[in-house]
Design an enzyme around this catalytic site. Structure first.
Site, PDB file in Angstrom:
ATOM      1  N   GLU A  54      -9.117  73.112  19.070  1.00  0.00           N
ATOM      2  CA  GLU A  54      -9.005  73.181  17.617  1.00  0.00           C
ATOM      3  C   GLU A  54      -7.568  72.918  17.231  1.00  0.00           C
ATOM      4  O   GLU A  54      -6.646  73.428  17.868  1.00  0.00           O
ATOM      5  CB  GLU A  54      -9.344  74.586  17.134  1.00  0.00           C
ATOM      6  N   PRO A  91       3.682  85.783  32.921  1.00  0.00           N
ATOM      7  CA  PRO A  91       3.419  86.650  34.063  1.00  0.00           C
ATOM      8  C   PRO A  91       3.669  85.884  35.356  1.00  0.00           C
ATOM      9  O   PRO A  91       3.278  84.739  35.492  1.00  0.00           O
ATOM     10  CB  PRO A  91       1.941  86.991  33.905  1.00  0.00           C
ATOM     11  N   GLU A 135       2.951  65.042  24.948  1.00  0.00           N
ATOM     12  CA  GLU A 135       2.032  66.161  24.711  1.00  0.00           C
ATOM     13  C   GLU A 135       1.303  66.003  23.369  1.00  0.00           C
ATOM     14  O   GLU A 135       0.123  66.321  23.260  1.00  0.00           O
ATOM     15  CB  GLU A 135       2.789  67.492  24.730  1.00  0.00           C
TER      16      GLU A 135
END
Ligand SMILES: [Zn+2]
Length: 175
Positions: free
Chosen positions: A142, A111, A88
């Site tokens: 960013e 959720p 990652e």
């Protein structure tokens, strides 16, 4: 909350039924016996530091789009957590780092049933006299090395808040 994600059996296409299986109501195929176990999602995040600064990224995807978070993502099947975090970090910001120790485990409480699981947080330390250059793949991304005083208010997740607060406290004690 319903545990139903799939309407039909992925093997034979029969409509799934909610039945008691292994002590819980689960989607079961009445034709072939397939049981859909709702396995937990596993994500990894990194508290990556360089000389008293911490790496934060601004999320470009939901949930929490636009908020600042620690770098990380979902684990792929077959990966170990540290491999997943190293991947990652390469993908998100172009950093190639050795991943350190497990810092904490958080519940993932997104959720919907797709986001139920756990988040594993690891530490990593970047080396060098200059702040390592952060390479973002797309324009909207960013990422920044921020000092304890520069950490923004709009943080994404409970895990982000907790880890940054701990890091800030430890950092203040050192300096
Ligand atoms: Zn079936």
């Amino acid at each position: 909350m319903s545990t139903r994600i799939y309407q039909f059996c992925p093997y034979c296409g029969t409509r799934l039924e909610e039945r008691l299986a292994f002590q819980q109501m689960r989607p079961v195929c009445p034709t072939c016996g397939f049981i859909h176990f709702l396995d937990p999602k596993v994500a990894v995040i990194g508290l990556v530091t360089w000389q008293g600064r911490v790496l934060l990224i601004r999320r470009d995807v939901d949930p929490m789009k636009g908020k600042w978070a620690l770098p990380g993502g979902y684990m792929d099947a077959g990966e170990m957590p540290q491999e997943a975090l190293a991947r990652e970090l390469r993908e998100e910001v172009g950093l190639d780092l050795a991943i350190g120790d497990l810092l904490a485990i958080f519940p993932m409480a997104g959720p919907g049933v797709f986001n139920r699981g756990i988040v594993l947080a690891y530490g990593a330390v970047a080396q060098g006299d200059e702040p390592p250059i952060l390479v973002c793949d797309d324009d909207a991304c960013e990422a920044a090395w921020l000092s304890a005083d520069e950490i923004p208010q709009d943080l994404a997740f409970e895990s982000t808040h907790t880890l940054l607060a701990q890091w800030r406290d430890a950092h203040r004690r050192e300096s």
